[in-house]
Design an enzyme around this catalytic site. Structure first.
Site, PDB file in Angstrom:
ATOM      1  N   GLN A 130       0.875  -1.168   0.000  1.00 21.77           N
ATOM      2  CA  GLN A 130       0.000   0.000   0.000  1.00 21.77           C
ATOM      3  C   GLN A 130       0.912   1.218   0.000  1.00 21.77           C
ATOM      4  O   GLN A 130       1.541   1.533   1.005  1.00 21.77           O
ATOM      5  CB  GLN A 130      -0.931   0.020   1.212  1.00 21.77           C
ATOM      6  CG  GLN A 130      -1.752   1.289   1.357  1.00 21.77           C
ATOM      7  CD  GLN A 130      -2.625   1.580   0.149  1.00 21.77           C
ATOM      8  OE1 GLN A 130      -3.184   0.676  -0.461  1.00 21.77           O
ATOM      9  NE2 GLN A 130      -2.724   2.838  -0.231  1.00 21.77           N
ATOM     10  N   CYS A 131       0.992   1.903  -1.140  1.00 22.85           N
ATOM     11  CA  CYS A 131       1.978   2.972  -1.305  1.00 22.85           C
ATOM     12  C   CYS A 131       1.400   4.372  -1.170  1.00 22.85           C
ATOM     13  O   CYS A 131       2.159   5.341  -1.062  1.00 22.85           O
ATOM     14  CB  CYS A 131       2.668   2.841  -2.653  1.00 22.85           C
ATOM     15  SG  CYS A 131       3.790   1.418  -2.742  1.00 22.85           S
ATOM     16  N   GLN A 132       0.093   4.512  -1.211  1.00 20.78           N
ATOM     17  CA  GLN A 132      -0.503   5.834  -1.043  1.00 20.78           C
ATOM     18  C   GLN A 132      -0.574   6.190   0.439  1.00 20.78           C
ATOM     19  O   GLN A 132      -0.910   5.322   1.252  1.00 20.78           O
ATOM     20  CB  GLN A 132      -1.907   5.872  -1.655  1.00 20.78           C
ATOM     21  CG  GLN A 132      -2.472   7.271  -1.802  1.00 20.78           C
ATOM     22  CD  GLN A 132      -3.868   7.276  -2.426  1.00 20.78           C
ATOM     23  OE1 GLN A 132      -4.700   6.448  -2.085  1.00 20.78           O
ATOM     24  NE2 GLN A 132      -4.120   8.198  -3.326  1.00 20.78           N
ATOM     25  N   PRO A 274      -6.041  -2.126   4.570  1.00 17.06           N
ATOM     26  CA  PRO A 274      -6.579  -1.035   5.388  1.00 17.06           C
ATOM     27  C   PRO A 274      -7.630  -0.156   4.735  1.00 17.06           C
ATOM     28  O   PRO A 274      -8.144   0.766   5.379  1.00 17.06           O
ATOM     29  CB  PRO A 274      -5.324  -0.213   5.723  1.00 17.06           C
ATOM     30  CG  PRO A 274      -4.410  -0.441   4.573  1.00 17.06           C
ATOM     31  CD  PRO A 274      -4.667  -1.859   4.120  1.00 17.06           C
ATOM     32  N   GLY A 276     -11.124   0.320   1.755  1.00 14.37           N
ATOM     33  CA  GLY A 276     -12.189  -0.378   1.051  1.00 14.37           C
ATOM     34  C   GLY A 276     -11.702  -0.850  -0.302  1.00 14.37           C
ATOM     35  O   GLY A 276     -11.977  -1.960  -0.742  1.00 14.37           O
ATOM     36  N   GLY A 277     -10.953   0.032  -0.947  1.00 16.70           N
ATOM     37  CA  GLY A 277     -10.345  -0.296  -2.225  1.00 16.70           C
ATOM     38  C   GLY A 277      -9.169   0.620  -2.463  1.00 16.70           C
ATOM     39  O   GLY A 277      -9.064   1.690  -1.863  1.00 16.70           O
ATOM     40  N   MET A 278      -8.275   0.196  -3.324  1.00 17.85           N
ATOM     41  CA  MET A 278      -7.146   1.032  -3.730  1.00 17.85           C
ATOM     42  C   MET A 278      -7.012   0.925  -5.233  1.00 17.85           C
ATOM     43  O   MET A 278      -6.897  -0.181  -5.777  1.00 17.85           O
ATOM     44  CB  MET A 278      -5.847   0.604  -3.035  1.00 17.85           C
ATOM     45  CG  MET A 278      -4.625   1.425  -3.458  1.00 17.85           C
ATOM     46  SD  MET A 278      -4.800   3.185  -3.066  1.00 17.85           S
ATOM     47  CE  MET A 278      -3.799   3.906  -4.368  1.00 17.85           C
ATOM     48  N   GLU A 279      -7.032   2.095  -5.882  1.00 21.19           N
ATOM     49  CA  GLU A 279      -7.158   2.183  -7.323  1.00 21.19           C
ATOM     50  C   GLU A 279      -5.861   1.926  -8.065  1.00 21.19           C
ATOM     51  O   GLU A 279      -5.552   2.610  -9.061  1.00 21.19           O
ATOM     52  CB  GLU A 279      -7.700   3.563  -7.694  1.00 21.19           C
ATOM     53  CG  GLU A 279      -6.795   4.754  -7.359  1.00 21.19           C
ATOM     54  CD  GLU A 279      -6.934   5.307  -5.963  1.00 21.19           C
ATOM     55  OE1 GLU A 279      -6.431   6.418  -5.704  1.00 21.19           O
ATOM     56  OE2 GLU A 279      -7.541   4.646  -5.095  1.00 21.19           O
ATOM     57  N   HIS A 303     -16.371   3.525  -7.513  1.00 18.10           N
ATOM     58  CA  HIS A 303     -15.437   4.545  -7.024  1.00 18.10           C
ATOM     59  C   HIS A 303     -14.025   4.261  -7.527  1.00 18.10           C
ATOM     60  O   HIS A 303     -13.351   5.158  -8.054  1.00 18.10           O
ATOM     61  CB  HIS A 303     -15.460   4.572  -5.489  1.00 18.10           C
ATOM     62  CG  HIS A 303     -14.579   5.625  -4.888  1.00 18.10           C
ATOM     63  ND1 HIS A 303     -15.031   6.885  -4.599  1.00 18.10           N
ATOM     64  CD2 HIS A 303     -13.270   5.610  -4.540  1.00 18.10           C
ATOM     65  CE1 HIS A 303     -14.046   7.613  -4.100  1.00 18.10           C
ATOM     66  NE2 HIS A 303     -12.957   6.854  -4.055  1.00 18.10           N
ATOM     67  N   GLU A 304     -13.575   3.022  -7.391  1.00 24.32           N
ATOM     68  CA  GLU A 304     -12.184   2.711  -7.740  1.00 24.32           C
ATOM     69  C   GLU A 304     -11.935   2.809  -9.241  1.00 24.32           C
ATOM     70  O   GLU A 304     -10.890   3.302  -9.667  1.00 24.32           O
ATOM     71  CB  GLU A 304     -11.812   1.327  -7.208  1.00 24.32           C
ATOM     72  CG  GLU A 304     -11.955   1.159  -5.704  1.00 24.32           C
ATOM     73  CD  GLU A 304     -11.250   2.244  -4.891  1.00 24.32           C
ATOM     74  OE1 GLU A 304     -10.232   2.794  -5.374  1.00 24.32           O
ATOM     75  OE2 GLU A 304     -11.728   2.551  -3.787  1.00 24.32           O
ATOM     76  N   HIS A 307     -11.409   6.282 -10.486  1.00 32.23           N
ATOM     77  CA  HIS A 307     -10.056   6.793 -10.300  1.00 32.23           C
ATOM     78  C   HIS A 307      -9.189   6.603 -11.545  1.00 32.23           C
ATOM     79  O   HIS A 307      -8.152   7.277 -11.688  1.00 32.23           O
ATOM     80  CB  HIS A 307      -9.377   6.092  -9.116  1.00 32.23           C
ATOM     81  CG  HIS A 307      -9.612   6.758  -7.802  1.00 32.23           C
ATOM     82  ND1 HIS A 307      -9.296   8.076  -7.570  1.00 32.23           N
ATOM     83  CD2 HIS A 307     -10.120   6.278  -6.634  1.00 32.23           C
ATOM     84  CE1 HIS A 307      -9.596   8.392  -6.316  1.00 32.23           C
ATOM     85  NE2 HIS A 307     -10.097   7.327  -5.737  1.00 32.23           N
ATOM     86  N   GLU A 326     -10.053  12.674  -4.978  1.00 37.02           N
ATOM     87  CA  GLU A 326     -11.162  12.022  -4.280  1.00 37.02           C
ATOM     88  C   GLU A 326     -12.498  12.750  -4.422  1.00 37.02           C
ATOM     89  O   GLU A 326     -13.548  12.120  -4.485  1.00 37.02           O
ATOM     90  CB  GLU A 326     -10.816  11.845  -2.804  1.00 37.02           C
ATOM     91  CG  GLU A 326      -9.624  10.928  -2.558  1.00 37.02           C
ATOM     92  CD  GLU A 326      -9.819   9.507  -3.076  1.00 37.02           C
ATOM     93  OE1 GLU A 326     -10.942   9.156  -3.488  1.00 37.02           O
ATOM     94  OE2 GLU A 326      -8.837   8.743  -3.073  1.00 37.02           O
ATOM     95  N   ASP A 384      -1.042  11.716   6.045  1.00 39.07           N
ATOM     96  CA  ASP A 384      -1.972  10.767   6.647  1.00 39.07           C
ATOM     97  C   ASP A 384      -2.674  11.351   7.874  1.00 39.07           C
ATOM     98  O   ASP A 384      -3.745  10.877   8.259  1.00 39.07           O
ATOM     99  CB  ASP A 384      -1.243   9.479   7.043  1.00 39.07           C
ATOM    100  CG  ASP A 384      -1.421   8.377   5.997  1.00 39.07           C
ATOM    101  OD1 ASP A 384      -2.379   8.467   5.207  1.00 39.07           O
ATOM    102  OD2 ASP A 384      -0.617   7.442   5.983  1.00 39.07           O
ATOM    103  N   TYR A 392     -13.172  13.732   0.054  1.00 38.34           N
ATOM    104  CA  TYR A 392     -14.173  12.992  -0.713  1.00 38.34           C
ATOM    105  C   TYR A 392     -15.508  13.752  -0.728  1.00 38.34           C
ATOM    106  O   TYR A 392     -16.051  14.063  -1.793  1.00 38.34           O
ATOM    107  CB  TYR A 392     -14.418  11.610  -0.105  1.00 38.34           C
ATOM    108  CG  TYR A 392     -13.247  10.675  -0.056  1.00 38.34           C
ATOM    109  CD1 TYR A 392     -13.204   9.546  -0.864  1.00 38.34           C
ATOM    110  CD2 TYR A 392     -12.188  10.874   0.821  1.00 38.34           C
ATOM    111  CE1 TYR A 392     -12.149   8.641  -0.806  1.00 38.34           C
ATOM    112  CE2 TYR A 392     -11.121   9.998   0.893  1.00 38.34           C
ATOM    113  CZ  TYR A 392     -11.107   8.880   0.074  1.00 38.34           C
ATOM    114  OH  TYR A 392     -10.051   8.004   0.137  1.00 38.34           O
TER     115      TYR A 392
END
Length: 636
Positions: A130-132, A274, A276-279, A303-304, A307, A326, A384, A392
């Site tokens: 997870q890089c974002q 961590p 719901g989704g990661m685009e 949503h994803e 993106h 977002e 963060d 959003y």
């Protein structure tokens, strides 16, 4: 300039990165090299500076020759700057290849290594990244800023199947799993290529015992789509997403732009993920909490995939402009709801989002800077710390407001297409977005449109603080009315003996999942219900047994809304077990949408229980979630 990077991307910019990686599950590291193709932007630049975080760098080469490099001191947020010397007297527009040899370390925040027991099949370990927003620097030495997009390619060797946010070149996705070799024992080289420039936070890897199932080809589309999951989940995941994913993407193309990435696959991850989704480009990561068994939560995919255009295509220049990702994505996601379903569904999604927005604004009352849409981050400030639903929801509401003052949806959608067409492939600021908005309506609009824009309180929308939006917006309440009415009945019943209440188990039979969510959220707009009524509510509707995590989470919020109540105290222990997966579900709630608010609410009820529960299970959470929960609980 991006306040979260130490790289000198304005002097020298990386245009392409090739990774040669070996995944070592026993040592829990990725080792290998990153080969950067760099473009020099100015004469006589002495060095290129990359972002790193907890990497072990042991070599740097240009044209095969070793060159000097050094690592700076570690910054708590930005990590360690890696300085690589360039040839003396180098000129503008020179293109060079720099190879950096390195390994990740056990402190890598970008990677989570799961044991066999933390997976669905419990046979093989699992790795995912997870890089974002700024953790790609913990995966590889990079210019880790969305202002400097790169293409990338990779050869990755692993004893388990490998997925990247790119197009697989070999072995074939629809061929034998792990190229027919023995999973968990035989190393296989996986080759990928990402030909579209993307921000570094979209570089992603997953490796585990996963299987692929393609979705049916949609009409005559050139792109393909399918689902990846562990073998134990592949049937369930395919059923949940196969009906709608390609249809959603095709509908989006009609109103926005053609899909450019060639492949749109989904990966259902283990529950420690961590978000719901990661685009991630070409490969959206999804939480298993979306597998509700009734397709009620598949709209996260809308949503994803949105993106792909807003974020992956048109990208925010840096964290201060995150709402451009977002806010736009949430707005267009809801436009899709209207097109695919009805205007009532679009309004309903704004109603659901309004509760999340109120909660986030309330959370930052003591740090009002983070209530803003456009946040001025100081150099080295952790983005963060500002992560919430505000970019959003406030962003989506701002765009809805602009849509309404500029003539409605039919008039606004041509502007949306022009916006995406103008900036696709670029990284932009809020100022650039606003300038384009004005230019578009000067060219294609009317004097009334310009007057409407001039009347906008831009300062209030961009930099306003507090608990209210600058303009009160109303939404279509058609689908919410029944939920509101039932919530009002429970509110009125607070003074009635539970034995005399006329509520029935069948009250929710005609509600869809989102209407149950709105019902429970609306209950929280009143004063907390008496403990006896909350107990009756949970028992009658079996809310504390729901397998829909969204519903169960909302009920637990109701139960904990008065921290001093007897019902909060009695529910605290089962809720604590639920969030760490020690209940009948056996699944940790690693999605931060659920775990962070739950831990914060539990802290107000029983501090000792909360800290004991988290400390015992903290290593099961993703490093990003773990860091933020520790901050929430005051443990750091």
């Amino acid at each position: 300039m991006d306040p979260t990077t130490q790289s000198n991307y304005s002097d020298v910019v990386s245009q392409h990165v090739h990774f040669d990686w070996i995944v070592d599950f026993q040592a829990k590291i990725i080792s290998g090299s990153a080969t950067h193709t760099i473009l020099v932007r100015k004469d006589d630049i002495k060095e290129v500076i990359f972002d790193t975080s907890d990497l072990n760098v042991y070599g740097a080469r240009i044209s095969g020759d070793a060159v000097l490099y050094r690592s700076g001191s570690k910054h708590a947020v930005m990590g360690t700057a890696l300085h690589v010397s360039l040839p003396v007297g180098i000129k503008k527009d020179t293109v060079l290849q720099i190879v950096i040899d390195y390994t990740t370390t056990e402190d890598c925040t970008a990677l989570q290594w799961l044991s066999e027991e933390q997976t669905q099949g419990k046979q093989f370990p699992y790795l995912f990244s997870q890089c974002q927003p700024i953790y790609a620097r913990a995966l590889a030495p990079l210019q880790d800023t969305p202002s400097a997009k790169v293409t990338y390619s990779a050869n990755v060797t692993s004893t388990l199947p490998v997925l990247l946010s790119a197009i697989r070149r070999s072995p074939a996705s629809d061929g034998p799993a792990h190229d027919g070799k023995e999973i968990g024992r035989d190393p296989v080289v996986y080759t990928y290529e990402q030909p579209i420039p993307i921000p570094s936070y979209l570089i992603a890897i997953a490796s585990g015992n996963v299987r692929y199932r393609p979705f049916p080809k949609y009409e005559n589309k050139e792109w393909s789509s399918g689902i990846w999951a562990e073998p134990e989940l592949i049937d369930k995941a395919y059923w949940e997403f196969s009906e709608d994913t390609a249809r959603f993407l095709a509908a989006e193309e009609k109103i926005v732009a053609p899909y450019e990435f060639g492949v749109y696959d989904l990966l259902v991850l283990p529950p420690a993920f961590p978000y719901g989704g990661m685009e991630n480009a070409c490969l959206t990561f999804l939480t298993p909490t979306l597998l509700a068994g009734d397709r009620t939560l598949v709209d996260v995919v809308v949503h994803e995939l949105t993106h792909s255009f807003f974020g992956n295509g048109v990208t925010h220049a840096h964290a201060s402009h995150f709402w451009l990702n977002e806010g736009w994505t949430t707005y267009i996601e809801r436009v899709l709801q209207e097109i695919l379903h009805s205007p009532a569904e679009r309004g309903f999604q704004f109603i659901i989002g309004s509760k999340a927005l109120r909660d986030s604004l309330k959370q930052y009352e003591d740090r009002p800077k983070y209530q803003r849409l456009v946040i001025k981050f100081e150099k080295g400030e952790d983005p963060d710390d500002a992560y919430s639903s505000i970019p959003y929801e406030k962003g989506a509401n701002f765009l809805l407001y602009l849509e309404r003052i500029l003539g409605g949806l039919e008039e606004f959608l041509p502007y949306v297409k022009d916006y995406v067409g103008t900036f696709m492939g670029q990284s932009i600021t809020t100022g650039q977005w606003k300038d384009h908005l004005y230019e578009y309506y000067k060219t294609h609009g009317s004097p009334e449109n310009i007057k409407a824009l001039d009347d906008v309180d831009w300062n209030a929308w961009f930099y306003g603080e507090g608990l209210e939006l600058p303009v009160l917006l109303t939404y279509d309440t058609t689908l919410a009315t029944v939920a509101y009415n039932l919530a009002e009945r429970w509110n009125v019943a607070r003074s009635t003996d539970t034995s005399k209440l006329d509520f029935r188990e069948t009250d929710l039979d005609d509600f869809n999942g989102n209407q149950i969510i709105v019902f429970l959220e609306h209950l929280q707009s009143y004063e907390p219900l008496p403990s006896s009524l909350v107990t009756h509510l949970g028992s009658l509707y079996k809310l504390s047994l729901s397998l829909n995590t969204e519903i169960r989470f909302r009920f637990y919020q109701v139960a904990l809304s008065d921290p001093s109540s007897s019902v909060a105290k009695s529910f605290a222990k089962p809720i604590a077990k639920w969030v760490v997966g020690e209940d009948e579900t056996g699944v940790i709630k690693g999605r931060m949408k659920f775990c962070r608010p739950t831990f914060r609410a539990l802290l107000k009820v029983n501090k000792a229980l909360t800290e004991e529960t988290f400390n015992k299970s903290k290593n099961a959470f993703h490093p990003i979630a773990r860091k933020l929960i520790e901050k929430d609980l005051g443990l750091v």
